[in-house]
Every structure is written in C-alpha cells, then in structure tokens.
Write a protein that holds these residues in place. Structure first.
Motif, short mmCIF file in Angstrom:
data_model
loop_
_atom_site.label_atom_id
_atom_site.label_comp_id
_atom_site.label_asym_id
_atom_site.label_seq_id
_atom_site.Cartn_x
_atom_site.Cartn_y
_atom_site.Cartn_z
N LYS A 190 0.71 -1.21 0.12
CA LYS A 190 -0.19 -0.32 -0.48
C LYS A 190 0.71 1.19 -0.43
O LYS A 190 1.85 1.04 -0.02
CB LYS A 190 -1.01 0.08 1.36
N ILE A 191 0.11 2.22 -0.48
CA ILE A 191 1.27 3.79 -0.33
C ILE A 191 0.85 4.36 1.25
O ILE A 191 -0.30 4.35 1.65
CB ILE A 191 0.19 4.64 -1.18
N LEU A 192 2.37 4.30 1.86
CA LEU A 192 1.94 4.79 3.19
C LEU A 192 1.68 5.88 3.26
O LEU A 192 1.87 6.70 2.99
CB LEU A 192 3.48 4.28 3.45
N THR A 193 0.64 5.53 4.26
CA THR A 193 0.52 7.41 5.04
C THR A 193 1.21 8.65 6.21
O THR A 193 2.62 7.66 6.17
CB THR A 193 -0.95 6.75 6.62
N GLN A 196 2.52 6.73 8.74
CA GLN A 196 3.34 5.44 8.66
C GLN A 196 4.23 5.27 8.70
O GLN A 196 5.44 4.74 9.09
CB GLN A 196 2.39 4.27 7.65
N VAL A 216 -4.12 2.87 17.72
CA VAL A 216 -5.09 2.76 17.28
C VAL A 216 -5.77 1.36 17.21
O VAL A 216 -4.72 1.21 15.94
CB VAL A 216 -5.80 3.94 17.51
N THR A 217 -6.63 0.68 17.47
CA THR A 217 -6.85 -0.26 16.53
C THR A 217 -7.28 0.32 15.09
O THR A 217 -7.55 1.27 14.90
CB THR A 217 -7.92 -1.16 16.81
N GLY A 218 -6.94 -0.55 13.59
CA GLY A 218 -7.02 0.15 13.16
C GLY A 218 -6.14 1.19 12.44
O GLY A 218 -6.59 1.72 11.02
N SER A 219 -5.22 0.99 13.07
CA SER A 219 -4.00 2.90 12.45
C SER A 219 -2.83 1.96 11.42
O SER A 219 -2.22 2.29 11.55
CB SER A 219 -3.81 3.13 13.61
N GLY A 220 -3.23 0.92 11.17
CA GLY A 220 -2.10 0.46 10.48
C GLY A 220 -0.75 0.20 10.44
O GLY A 220 -0.16 0.22 10.02
N LYS A 221 -0.88 -1.04 11.51
CA LYS A 221 0.30 -1.12 12.76
C LYS A 221 1.09 -2.03 11.16
O LYS A 221 2.36 -2.29 11.07
CB LYS A 221 0.31 -1.49 13.83
N THR A 222 -0.15 -3.35 11.02
CA THR A 222 0.66 -4.30 10.48
C THR A 222 1.66 -3.67 9.23
O THR A 222 2.59 -4.55 8.66
CB THR A 222 -0.49 -5.00 9.53
N GLU A 223 1.33 -2.63 8.19
CA GLU A 223 2.05 -2.05 7.16
C GLU A 223 3.10 -1.57 7.38
O GLU A 223 3.95 -1.86 7.02
CB GLU A 223 0.56 -1.74 6.71
N ILE A 372 -6.67 4.57 9.85
CA ILE A 372 -6.21 4.57 8.50
C ILE A 372 -7.26 5.66 8.20
O ILE A 372 -8.27 5.08 8.30
CB ILE A 372 -6.03 3.74 8.04
N ASP A 541 -9.84 -8.83 11.27
CA ASP A 541 -10.62 -7.65 10.00
C ASP A 541 -11.23 -7.71 9.16
O ASP A 541 -10.99 -8.66 8.26
CB ASP A 541 -9.27 -7.14 9.50
N ARG A 581 -14.26 -1.25 10.61
CA ARG A 581 -13.33 -1.06 9.92
C ARG A 581 -13.48 -0.43 8.89
O ARG A 581 -12.04 -0.30 8.24
CB ARG A 581 -12.63 -2.19 10.00
P1 ADP Z 1 -4.11 -2.28 13.33
O1 ADP Z 1 -3.36 -2.74 13.16
O2 ADP Z 1 -3.28 -1.08 13.78
O3 ADP Z 1 -5.60 -1.79 14.14
P2 ADP Z 1 -4.31 -2.55 10.09
O4 ADP Z 1 -2.83 -3.14 10.00
O5 ADP Z 1 -4.93 -4.12 9.97
O6 ADP Z 1 -4.64 -1.87 11.75
O7 ADP Z 1 -4.75 -1.58 9.54
C1 ADP Z 1 -6.21 -1.45 9.49
C2 ADP Z 1 -7.19 -1.15 8.02
O8 ADP Z 1 -5.93 -0.07 7.22
C3 ADP Z 1 -6.36 -2.75 7.07
O9 ADP Z 1 -7.98 -3.13 6.17
C4 ADP Z 1 -5.26 -2.04 6.34
O10 ADP Z 1 -5.57 -2.85 4.57
C5 ADP Z 1 -5.95 -1.04 6.08
N1 ADP Z 1 -4.44 -0.01 5.56
C6 ADP Z 1 -3.19 -0.23 6.28
N2 ADP Z 1 -2.81 0.72 5.72
C7 ADP Z 1 -2.92 1.43 4.43
C8 ADP Z 1 -3.03 2.47 3.29
N3 ADP Z 1 -1.74 3.52 3.84
N4 ADP Z 1 -3.78 2.38 2.92
C9 ADP Z 1 -4.71 2.39 2.72
N5 ADP Z 1 -5.55 1.26 3.58
C10 ADP Z 1 -3.95 1.41 4.75
#
Ligand code: ADP
Ligand code: ZN
Length: 723
Positions: A190-193, A196, A216-223, A372, A541, A581
């Motif tokens: 993905k294109i990082l915010t 991120q 926070v939950t859904g903040s895109g930690k996995t990415e 995100i 998710d 989410r």
């Molecule tokens: P967390 O682990 O912090 O709870 P996730 O990594 O699951 O959050 O990300 C939440 C959602 O945002 C997921 O559906 C993921 O695919 C999406 N996401 C993460 N990073 C980006 C990004 N840079 N651009 C668009 N979507 C993103």
C-alpha cells in the motif's frame, strides 16, 4: 577430535557437558547419538576441540551423527546459556526450544531424500567390481539418482564402495511439503500514510533497541511491520514476526504469503508435523528469511537478524506456561542485543509494564492516535444492567443491545457478540447494586470456591464466608455464574429468528482448524452474528462488522488478578476495534453492572493515557507489578506428605532470605494452591511479593534444590493465573 556434547536429558544431575571422541563428520551444532549410562541417547554438539579434558582412554566415541546439516547455530548455544541461567533449567531443556519436537522425536525423517551424484566417472575400478561399474554407467546416463532406488537395484555396498573411492557423492535433499492454505494471491504494497512513514523512519533513526508502537486499532500497524521487514530483507538480513494467534487470522496469513511468498516461513499450530518441520528447515537453510508465528517462533533458526516484531505485545500468550517459563520479550531482547537489531513491540493497548518503560525512556515510544483514513473509532454505548434487572429484564440482552442488533441486521451488516469467559462463574456479585466481594488485604476480587462454599483471595490466601446477602445494599440477587455461549445463542434465535448465527468457543469446535473454518464462513458473510469468547477478540479484520456487543464487560474486571483492570481495558479496546473497520461507522454496546467504574470510563473514551496514569498510581500505591515482582514457587507431588515437606523447606529457605534482606520483601506466605490437586498432583505454593528482581536467582536456586524425582518445585514470575 573431541565433541562437547549436551545429552538430551533435561535433568539437573546430567546438566553438564560430556566429551566424546569423534571423526570430522561431527560438527558444532550437529545432533548426535552417544553412549550414555548403558544406553544410546541423543545429544547436541556444542563444539569441537582438538584436546580433551579427560584422559583420552576414558572417552567413548560418538555412536553416530544425524545425517542432516547442523541444526543449531552458535547463537542457539549462547541463548541457551542465558535461558538456563535466567530460568534455572537444565541446558538440554533450553536447547529443546530450538529444535522442532517432530525432529527430536524422530517422527518426520522420511522427508529426506538422498541422491547419488556422479563425481568422478573415470575412477579406476577392479575387474571384480561389476556392480560398481554398472552404477557408474547408469549414472553416466542420468547424472544422479535416488539412493534408495540405486541401492535396491545394485546393492548398497556397491554404492558405498563408490563413495569411498570418491566416484560418487551422496547428497541429502529435503522433500518439500507444501503447507495447506498457501494459496498465492497478488498483493501490492500500500502507499503508506504520512503517519506510517514517520513511524518507520522513527524506528530507523532512533538509537534505542526497543521500540513501542502504540497505535489505535485500525491505525495500520501491520503495514508498518511489513515495511520494516521488507527493508531488512533488502539489506540481506532476516526477521522474526510474532503474532499471538496467527492460525486464527486468515487475512494476516494471506497477506504475508502474498507479500513475501517463499521468503516467509509461517509456523502455526494448524500445520501438520511434517509441514512445520519443513518450514523450520527452510529457515535453517536460508531459503526463507522471515519467521512468522506465535511465541515459540522467537526461537527460529535464523542468523543475522535485522528486526524482531512482537504484535499485540500485551497478549498473555507471550509468557510460556510450561517449563522453561520464559518471557518472549526477554528472549527477544536478548536476541536483539546479540544481533544488534531492532525489537519492535506493537499494540493498541500496551501492557502497563511496557508503557512505563517507554515513559521512562528505556523504550522508544511511537504513537499513532488515528485510524487509517481518519475513520472514527466506534461509538461505545453503555447499557446499565442493574436498571435492566430492576425493569424485570432477566435475559442476557439489554434493550440497547436488542435495538442495535436489530438495526445492524436490517442494514445487512454483521455483528459480533462477545462473551467474557475469563473469571466466569467465580466472582461473586450483587445484581442489584453491582457490589463485588474483595479481599480486605489485597484489593483484588475474591474467588468463589464451591468445594468448601467460601471466598478466597488468591494473593494472600485469606478465606471469607460466602455471602448470603449483599453487604452494601442488602439485596439477595447474589450471582456467581455468567451466561454461557450456548444460552446466548438460544436467546438470540428467539429474538431474531431469521438471523444466521455462528458460535465459536472451545466447546463448539475441535482443533484450530475448526475455528479457522468458522471465521472463514463469517468473513464470507455466510452468517450475520458471531457469538464467541476471548478468541474472537483479537486481530480480525471483518469489513462488514458494524456492531460489537460485549455481554458482560465486568467479568474480567472482577477477575481475581491485580491486572484485571488492565485486562478489561485491553479486552474492551480490542473487541471494540473489530467494529466499523471499513464501510459504515461502527458501534459497540457494552453491558455492565458498574457503569461508573473508571476502567470502563477510560475504555469507552479510548483514553489509554488516562487509564495508564491511573493504573500506574494504583500499582505504585499497592506495591503491585511493575512496582514489585510477584513470585510463586509451586510445589507439586502425587504424594501429599512429600509436597508438604518440600513446601516447609522451601518456605523456610525463603524465610532465611527474608531475614537477611527484609527490605526486599513485601509479602511472604505459604498455602494450598487455589486448585488443590490437578491430574493427581497435590499443589502447594509459597507466594512472595518482592520489591525488585534482585533475589530472584537465589529464589530459583531454592526451587531447584528442593525439586526431586517425585516432588516438583518451579517458579512463576508475575503469573497470569494464580489457580
Ligand atoms: P492495526 O493493526 O493497527 O489494527 P491494520 O494494519 O489492520 O491496523 O490496518 C487497518 C486497515 O487499514 C486494514 O484494512 C489495512 O488494509 C488498511 N490499511 C493499512 N495501511 C493502509 C494504507 N497505507 N493505505 C490504505 N489502507 C491501509
Ligand atoms: Zn488478599
């Protein structure tokens, strides 16, 4: 040459290094078979030396070497020393952590295939060696051939003779099994915010070893994790990525496979023994560079680590509940220091201990306060169950819950109903006023023990009479049992006859595979409501989930543990995080008998900092971790007399320590364990609260000294469960 061998017997009496003479096919890290006390047993070669410390004539030779590349790398032995020293376990017990049990127990050897490869076709053969000549001819055509087939056709002796002459080589090759569920799927990064990117740069530029990502939950930690891993791989390094329940999160699995393909080895409990073993060898051979898995993947056979990531670092699964009782963060810190690499801890709800370290500057703190795309966190509606009881509602569902469920189903979205089973049926609570019975000395909730119909404190052993009426309001609606998932599903069916309902708990499905199937079904929207316990709280998710219902938020609040507040905060935040989410904004209905409770207040306001500051004050004032160390020495034996005798010795020795260093002790006592007997073993304990970790090594020694064949003494540090 001599091999320094650690025999594979986890016992303190043989916890030494033994010497055996060997040939040069024995190398450091190899597994060998050696004669030992009249038997032939397995051992690990720690090192090779030219000289022996015993008279050579007294040294026995290595019996045989396992025909495989050395399983252990030098780092394993160094880490083994650390674990053996820190947790006072025999070296062999520490070493076992590094080797898949399938391999140790010899269950999966068939996965090797040996090939005979032609090396020197012109080697001179005597006339009589007809078979050998035939083999050479055969190999001239094929170049190489499977050993078993050749041996069958021409005889193993002929093959061996050719090998001795240097005409052929025998090569072991791995026969690969393909892990199930490894469907490949394309996924571009993905294109990082900006948030991120900033987090990744922050990790890169900070000189600290440990980084805590509080997002926070859904903040895109996995990415963020995936990008850090990708960068280290591009630098020629390797990485370990720990996730509490990888087998329960199909999306995460798919994402990892899509992103890293064969470079990632995924070690999860859903794999067969053979598959796990193959994944392990892919890491060991260098074919795979990323180890993904639960707690035990921290021992992945990787060299040259560039990053270790621990997702959901607060999760209790990161502490081992069987010997050696290591802490994953401790092992990870050790490996990070050894490799000079980064350790990244991530969570929406960091443990109080980790966050304190971040506040004090030991960890580098990185905060991601927004989801995100600035998606709002779900609104949390509190339902006061005392009012429901007064209104005569005796079902498990409040009016608010019913209304929200109705709206969700009508809009075609999905709901998750979460039932808190932890501490379930043990806490005593007044349904009229929400009063909960607590210990007078410890400020923790008392636990009901049906066998002697009384209440007990698990931290000091105090006993109280079971309540007949509420001491606060005089009410007689005292309850000590929650509602089971089965009952909830039955009620739901009655309320919403057309809704499709899935239930997931330990009773409904056997094995992780069953869980996976249920989750897949729910993800495919083949059901409208998912009812479950703890296991549905983490990491999922599901885009269509817009409602999360928490039936009894209080249950873990009143669990008899100094961390109940922390656990409740984590649970509410994590479960709520499953809602809203993707598409429509999410909602959460939280049912409780004590809406004024501060933990619930902080959780519903998503105020982690507020929760932390408050919790830290309480822990400090009451001398609980991280401002102290709780240490429990468990003494167990099938013979109660032996257990009691050992308990006495252990307690006496601890008392001596206390006399010598009274300033270190906050509390010391001995008692029956709350569960007096498990699997035929009587259970007693010495409980301590200590100011610091200073005396731990000596306390470990006490436990080791009092352990015998028939009586086991072991230590738990800050145990997650005092039963
Ligand atoms: P967390 O682990 O912090 O709870 P996730 O990594 O699951 O959050 O990300 C939440 C959602 O945002 C997921 O559906 C993921 O695919 C999406 N996401 C993460 N990073 C980006 C990004 N840079 N651009 C668009 N979507 C993103
Ligand atoms: Zn107490």
């Amino acid at each position: 040459m001599y091999a320094k061998v650690i025999v594979d017997i986890a016992h303190s009496q043989v916890d030494r290094i033994f010497e055996y003479s060997c040939r040069d096919d024995v190398k450091a890290g190899c597994r060998v078979r050696v004669p030992f006390g009249g038997r032939i047993i397995d051992g690990f070669v720690m090192g090779i030396s030219e000289s022996a410390s015993f008279p050579p004539e007294k040294i026995k030779p290595v019996y045989s070497v396992y025909d495989e590349p050395p399983a252990l790398v030098p780092e394993c032995f160094a880490l083994m020393e650390h674990i053996a020293e820190r947790y006072r376990v025999p070296k062999a017990a520490a070493l076992r952590l590094f080797v898949p049990s399938e391999m140790r127990l010899g269950k999966v050897h068939e996965a090797y295939v040996s090939y005979v490869v032609l090396k020197n076709p012109g080697v001179a053969l005597p006339k009589s060696a007809k078979k050998q000549a035939e083999i050479l001819q055969f190999l001239n055509t094929y170049g190489e051939f499977e050993l078993s087939a050749l041996a069958e056709k021409f005889g193993r002796g002929a093959v061996n003779a050719l090998k001795d002459k240097g005409a052929v080589d025998i090569e072991k090759r791995r026969k690969r099994r393909n892990p199930a569920g490894a469907e490949e799927r394309e996924e571009s990064p993905k294109i990082l915010t900006p948030a991120q990117s900033a987090a990744i740069e922050n990790v890169e530029s900070s000189p600290k070893t440990v980084h805590l990502i509080h997002g926070v939950t859904g903040s895109g930690k996995t990415e963020i994790y995936l990008n850090i891993i990708a960068r280290e791989i591009s630098r020629g390094k390797t990485a370990i990525f720990l996730v509490p329940e990888i087998s329960l999160t199909p999306q995460m699995l798919a994402q990892l496979r899509a992103r890293f393909k064969g470079e990632a080895a995924i070690l999860h409990s859903g794999l067969s023994a053979g598959e796990r073993f193959d994944e392990w060898w892919r890491l060991r051979s260098g074919e795979a560079k990323i180890a993904v898995g639960a707690r035990s993947a921290i021992f992945a056979p990787l060299e040259n680590l560039g990053a270790i990531i621990i997702d959901e670092e607060h999760d209790s699964s990161y502490v081992s509940e069987s010997a050696p009782r290591y802490s994953t963060v401790d092992v990870a810190s050790w490996r990070a220091a050894y490799n000079g690499c980064k350790l990244i801890l991530g969570s929406a709800t960091p443990s109080v201990e980790s966050y304190l370290k971040a506040m004090e500057g030991e960890y580098n703190l990185i905060t991601l306060p927004e989801r995100i795309n600035k998606k709002p966190l779900p609104e949390i509606i509190i339902a006061d169950m005392r009012k429901e009881v007064r209104r005569g509602n005796n079902t498990a569902f409040s009016a608010a819950m019913r209304q929200q469920l109705n709206e969700t189903l009508e809009s075609g979205n999905q709901a998750i109903i979460f039932l808190n089973r932890r501490g379930y049926s043990q806490t005593v609570m007044c349904r009229d006023c929400g009063y909960v019975a607590k210990c007078e000395n410890c400020d923790v909730t008392l636990t009901y023990h049906s066998e002697d119909n009384c209440l007990k404190c698990h931290y000091c052993g105090a006993k109280y009479r079971m309540l007949q009426a509420c001491p606060q309001c005089g009410g007689r609606h005292i309850r000590y049992s929650g509602t089971g998932t089965q009952r909830v599903v039955a009620d739901l069916k009655e309320l919403f006859p057309s809704a499709r309902i899935l239930r997931m708990d330990n009773d409904t499905v056997s094995g992780k595979d069953g869980h996976y199937k249920i989750l897949k079904k729910f993800a495919a929207h083949e059901a409208d409501i998912l009812v479950g316990t703890q296991m549905i709280a983490k990491g999922h998710d599901f885009p269509s989930v817009t409602l999360v219902g928490i039936l009894d938020a209080d249950m873990s609040l009143h669990f008899a543990d100094y961390r109940s507040g922390e656990r409740t905060f984590q649970l509410i935040t994590q479960v709520s995080g499953r809602s809203g989410r993707a598409g429509s904004p999410g909602k959460v209905v939280l049912q409780t008998y004590c809406p004024e409770n501060y933990i619930l207040r902080f959780a519903t306001a998503y105020d982690y900092k507020g929760f932390f500051e408050n919790e830290r004050e309480i822990r400090k004032a009451t001398n609980f971790p991280p401002y102290s160390v709780i240490c429990r020495i468990m003494v167990t034996s099938e013979d109660e007399k032996l257990a009691v005798a050992a308990l006495k010795n252990v307690y006496f020795a601890c008392g001596e320590l206390k006399n010598r260093s009274p300033e270190e002790f906050i509390f010391l006592n001995r008692m029956h364990s709350p569960i007096k007997r498990i699997q035929g073993k009587y259970r007693y304990q010495v409980l301590m609260r200590l100011k610091t970790e200073k005396l731990l090594p000596e306390i470990y020694d006490i436990a080791v000294k009092n352990s015998t064949q028939s009586t086991l003494c072991y230590i738990e540090e800050n145990p997650g469960n005092l039963s």
